[in-house]
Enzyme design. Sequence first.
Site, PDB file in Angstrom:
ATOM      1  N   CYS A 145       0.801  -1.234   0.000  1.00 23.96           N
ATOM      2  CA  CYS A 145       0.000   0.000   0.000  1.00 23.96           C
ATOM      3  C   CYS A 145       0.831   1.281   0.000  1.00 23.96           C
ATOM      4  O   CYS A 145       0.520   2.210  -0.721  1.00 23.96           O
ATOM      5  CB  CYS A 145      -0.888   0.055   1.237  1.00 23.96           C
ATOM      6  SG  CYS A 145      -2.054  -1.286   1.393  1.00 23.96           S
ATOM      7  N   PHE A 790      -7.017  -3.335  -4.208  1.00 22.68           N
ATOM      8  CA  PHE A 790      -6.450  -3.010  -5.526  1.00 22.68           C
ATOM      9  C   PHE A 790      -7.299  -3.586  -6.664  1.00 22.68           C
ATOM     10  O   PHE A 790      -6.787  -3.898  -7.733  1.00 22.68           O
ATOM     11  CB  PHE A 790      -4.996  -3.491  -5.632  1.00 22.68           C
ATOM     12  CG  PHE A 790      -4.193  -3.209  -4.390  1.00 22.68           C
ATOM     13  CD1 PHE A 790      -3.945  -1.906  -4.002  1.00 22.68           C
ATOM     14  CD2 PHE A 790      -3.721  -4.243  -3.592  1.00 22.68           C
ATOM     15  CE1 PHE A 790      -3.235  -1.633  -2.841  1.00 22.68           C
ATOM     16  CE2 PHE A 790      -3.018  -3.986  -2.429  1.00 22.68           C
ATOM     17  CZ  PHE A 790      -2.774  -2.672  -2.052  1.00 22.68           C
ATOM     18  N   GLU A1253      -6.096   5.779  -7.906  1.00 21.67           N
ATOM     19  CA  GLU A1253      -5.530   5.012  -9.018  1.00 21.67           C
ATOM     20  C   GLU A1253      -4.647   5.826  -9.961  1.00 21.67           C
ATOM     21  O   GLU A1253      -3.603   5.328 -10.409  1.00 21.67           O
ATOM     22  CB  GLU A1253      -6.659   4.363  -9.814  1.00 21.67           C
ATOM     23  CG  GLU A1253      -7.399   3.321  -9.007  1.00 21.67           C
ATOM     24  CD  GLU A1253      -8.653   2.848  -9.708  1.00 21.67           C
ATOM     25  OE1 GLU A1253      -8.643   1.726 -10.222  1.00 21.67           O
ATOM     26  OE2 GLU A1253      -9.641   3.607  -9.740  1.00 21.67           O
TER      27      GLU A1253
HETATM   28  S1  FES Z   1      -0.354  -1.010   4.683  1.00 20.89           S
HETATM   29 FE1  FES Z   1       1.249  -2.294   4.065  1.00 20.89          FE
HETATM   30  S2  FES Z   1       0.251  -3.819   2.927  1.00 20.89           S
HETATM   31 FE2  FES Z   1      -1.325  -2.426   3.338  1.00 20.89          FE
END
Ligand code: FES
Length: 1323
Positions: A145, A790, A1253
Amino acid sequence: STTLLEFLRTRTPVRGPKLGCGEGGCGACVVLISKYDPATDEVTEFSASSCLTLVGSLNHCSVTTSEGIGNTRDGYHPVQQRLAGFHASQCGFCTPGMCMSIFSSLVKADKPGTTTAGDHAPPPGFSKLTCAEAEHAVSGNLCRCTGYRPILDACKSFAADVDLEDLGLNSFWKKGTDRADVGKLPEYSSGSVCTFPEFLKSEIKGQMNDVPAAIAGEDGWYHPRSIQELHSLFDSNWFDENSVKIVASNTGAGVYKDQDLYDKYIDIKGIAELSVIDRNSKGLEIGAAVSISKAIEVFSDGTPVFRKIASHLSKVASPFVRNTATVGGNVIMAQRLQFPSDIATVLLAAGSTVTIQTASKMLCLTLDEFLEQPPCDAKTILLSIFVPDWGSDNVIFETSRVAPRPFGNAVSYVNSAFLARTSGDGASGELIIEDICLAFGAYGVDHTTRARKVEEFLKGQSVSAPVILEAVRLLKDTIMPSEGTTHPEYRVSLAVSFLFSFLSSLGNNQIEPAKAIAPNGSCANGSMNGQVASEDLQIRSRQELVFNDEYKPVGKPITKSGAELQASGEAVYVDDIPAPKDCIYGAFIYSTHPHAHIKGVNFRPSLASEKVIGVITAKDIPAGGKNVGAGINMLGTEALFGDPVSEFAGQNIGIVIAETQKYACMAAKQAVIEYSTENLQPPILTIEDAIRHNSYFQIPPYFAPRPVGDFEQGMSQADHKILSGEVKLESQYYFYMETQTALAIPDEDNCITVYSSTQLPEIIQNVVADCLGIPYHNVRVITRRVGGGFGGKGMKSTHIACACAVAAFKLRRPVRMYLDRKTDMIMAGGRHPMKAKYSVGFKSDGTLTALHVDLGINAGISPDLSPFIPAATIACLNKYNWGALAFDIKLCKTNVSSKSAVRAPGDVQGSFIAEAIIEHVASALGADTNAVRRKNLHSVESLTKFYGDAAGDAPTYSLIDIFDKLASSPEYRSRAEAVERFNGGSRWKKRGISCVPITYEVALRPTPGKVSILNDGSIAVEVGGVELGQGLYTKVKQMTAFGLRELCPDADGLLDKVRVIQADTLSLIQGSFTGGSTTSESSCEAVRQSCTVLFERLKPIKDSLEAKSGAAAPWSALIAQAKMASVNLSAHAYWKPDPAFVKYINYGAAVSEVEIDVLTGATTIMRSDLVYDCGQSLNPAVDLGQVEGAFVQGVGFFTNEDYATNADGLVVNDGTWTYKIPTVDTIPKQFNVELISSARDKKRVLSSKASGEPPLLLAASVHCAMREAIRAARTDFSVNSPLTFQMDVPATMADVKELCGLDVVERHLQSLSSAAEVPTPVA
Ligand code: FES
Ligand SMILES: Cc1cc2nc3c(=O)[nH]c(=O)nc-3n(C[C@H](O)[C@H](O)[C@H](O)COP(=O)(O)OP(=O)(O)OC[C@H]3O[C@@H](n4cnc5c(N)ncnc54)[C@H](O)[C@@H]3O)c2cc1C
Ligand code: FES
């Protein structure tokens, strides 16, 4: 057979350690293990992967998890607070593991004498950890992320040598305004956490004088203390090598997964003979059970050869694997199982010997002899390894490895270690090679080998270009990767590069010593010409954001809601929900055939198959239900079970049910599927196959993109034409850290509750009900948070929810499934592969006049969301004014797993295709690519022509300003000149710089919201969207506080009263889906409207209270009065966007500068500067996180993520070993982000824009910069068509090297030696 992770998660309340991969490759499960030595009263702590550590080997150890260092009740630890405050947690699934990796680095650093900082006390508030160490602290932890930068900043905030001003955006001080000060950070003092409880120390001390309870065995675990005891176990009747597992630290199970359950375990770590560390003047003896970390420590304190060994070992695996993995286990895996070991290679070249104990005798062999022997049997034990001390005179030792990542957990494509003894030639002063050992491993060979012919040839030679050339020729006869090895030519070329680099360092300067194999390699000792090598540069960053108080607290960079909870591991994901009574577990059996009748499923006789409780198949779908596992009715559905025909490799055939998740997964591996292809057409697997067979999905007219202008006319205006360009993009896997999971609980009256990790609760509700044949109101789907989506937790999450529901319905018991990483990767589908052929017309000045694209999109077996892809692709391709645009798009139906939406679906491909065409045009003209880009950016008029209403008002078109700011600036020009200068002076490393603009159209969707004020004044908010880590709940909280601010005198305090609660399909309907980047703003707007309703209801009461009291009415009094007056304190809104403003465009641009290593194909991103128009950001910290995270995910797509399949379409890169997402060591060394706010536009939600995105597209700048660098290399080495070449996506290391020329070393040597005589090889 219980792992520590399984034990913690199923037998204790602990949920912090997460299962991300089960193979040591992600770090989600990291814990701290502590051991106590009663003799010295010392505690030793180290991080370890709990997914590989067996609980049976942990007697008398203490385990600390993230909850153990801090939690809601006892207070959070500063590591957790700083991770939250530096905005370093998004979905939070990786965060407890990050937290423990950082914590254990601090513990290690603050032990006396263990860091480079020595024993000096660090400044108050800091640790002895250094910034350099901080960068390695999380090198084995994956995060999909954040893009790592904020995690690194949180970690560096503890470092004694940090300049706090260098750290990024945080909630402790306002950057640029406040002074950065350690006093503002949550206070850290080492030793504040007790890692080994006193009661356990006392217990251990109490047992000190007891005679050791030899071997034991009641629990199936045997712990021999000596080789003799081990042999008596081997000799006993119960020993059967098929059901007994001999383990040291069991990390080998990350590589060679257990195929069956074991009855018994023999833990050899307690055998005294295996733990020796003996250093004397002859060398160093290391016991086989010594951990790699300990070995590094010991080797580091030695001669240059030892130090090089230590340096190479520190690139093996990750800290939390090295801390337990043993040197002996590694060497045995290399000898017995053909493991591509680094350790065997470096030890072999260092002339090591091994002592082994067989059933009958003890032997001392050279490592070479040992490796050459047939694989040793289960009763052969490696006792120790002896490495001679070579001193430092006239001995040159170098080691190298090239792997997809420099430090973060990647086995090498090839590794090598060379040791040469030299003498000086008195007359010429040249070095003569007296003796040499050349060891190569991992290139697709059974075990590390010596290149003996080359060694023989080199002995007695002094090094010159012809000598190296001949050595290279001989080497190429030796290094022959076995059949099936991936990238064989690349690996051979790497071996050549290694040899060349080494030998050239022994030769004269003319050869241009290529001490260059540094990115992802270790031979260059970290520096070139006194400069820090690019891969050793420390990561730096800058963030420039616009803050706006207009809609306070909206617009403030507040920390993500629940971030500390995520860091402590207390945040509850689906698999953390305690198992309900009688819960059973499921695992998919999937087809490995792309098109076949399923004749039957049987199970191999094994301990694991005995665990099968039942198998659920299509026959178990209730009467009235349908075999449906995904889909939206208007687009088409996909079957839950491949029945009676499996239509793609990876399709679900049935669900194995067992009492635990591990048993279910293990039993599913024992399934043997009987296939028949009788009367079936051969499968259609590729775009080309589909075109041949006319196998397409229709694109509904309302989703179809529209052409622009008259293509033929545009072509007729062109001065130049390219008529047959082509570019290909492969797939990408989501790599959410939490794999697909669901828990279905049957309820009364044919109802069912499904806890799902999904972006589509509403669609799951519909599909589950259709599948079971029950009304929609019988299905409640609940989603609290998702460990990364995602797009993958969209359509793909419905299958597993349906599977659990069908099983739960049939068996009338709760059923849970949590996919192992391999099954997830095989079934997931991922991004759409595309192939674009194009014809483009342009004028001599670079102006484009027309473009035609033939676009093939591989959609897989079902429509899924594919009908949306063509429009998204064309929308982003439209970032340039093509003059006229025409296309022919084929949405191909194939026998592969259905492709679905992956962050920026279609958009990223479209944007890249546009860049590939622009680069082609620029090459054809010999023009600067950025100049061609700039020339063809839209005017407001052409923007409207290409985008229609989405183009918006003229002042909102910010792209030209953004592009000029980045690419037309004097700074850019001077950097471009510096790159050119660098390339002129550097043969083996080349740099490239490129600027890429993006446009990204998004659509707003109707969304519900509900705000309820409870009696105590606390506020519960529900929204249609799901929290995936994108900060939706945080923005919604801010919006709620904004919406109600005028009712509350303490407007700031209102924020703390808001709790956004989980998505529940029966509580808030029409939730639709979370995706497309606009869910946050739409949900916020729905909440704002709900607040407006509440405002209208409450304002009169407030006014009357204030009129009576003459003072501001406190919030609590207002709510109490409203309750008394029977005011409805809950308001619901279903926000619908204005039909005249459904779409808008997002803009941004990025400059990336890269350095490629011509010898290895490795790329280092030296710097990326991103400018993104975020509008008036709802939360700049959240948006910054989205921009950085998306960019890094895009870097993975463009460079390294190879989602490869076999000839049947079955995914083969199916785990962390083969699929490499970016790690902290592969992000830009300088990572700058600027969020700008274009003109206010009230039509957008509080003038904000999307951020989820679009920034992913900016990563194309890295690909384009790589292309520039490759151009420079091709020009230098006269590789064919230096300027115009096709460069697909991803451009992996192997691709880069291939494009630079696999034979560059030979070309170079050839040119040097053409005049010289080639010496005759020695036979
Ligand atoms: S905050 Fe690291 S994988 Fe989602
Ligand atoms: C994520 C990850 C990344 C890795 N990356 C790399 C890398 O880049 N380069 C590299 O070289 N290695 C790498 N490794 C391999 C790692 O070094 C080995 O897994 C580890 O050293 C094995 O040690 P162990 O104690 O865990 O062995 P175990 O798993 O306990 O044992 C492995 C095998 O060896 C046997 N065995 C163990 N010790 C002995 C002994 N003394 N005598 C006889 N048999 C024995 C066991 O019975 C078993 O069959 C990686 C491993 C992981 C999990
Ligand atoms: S779950 Fe243990 S390292 Fe991934």
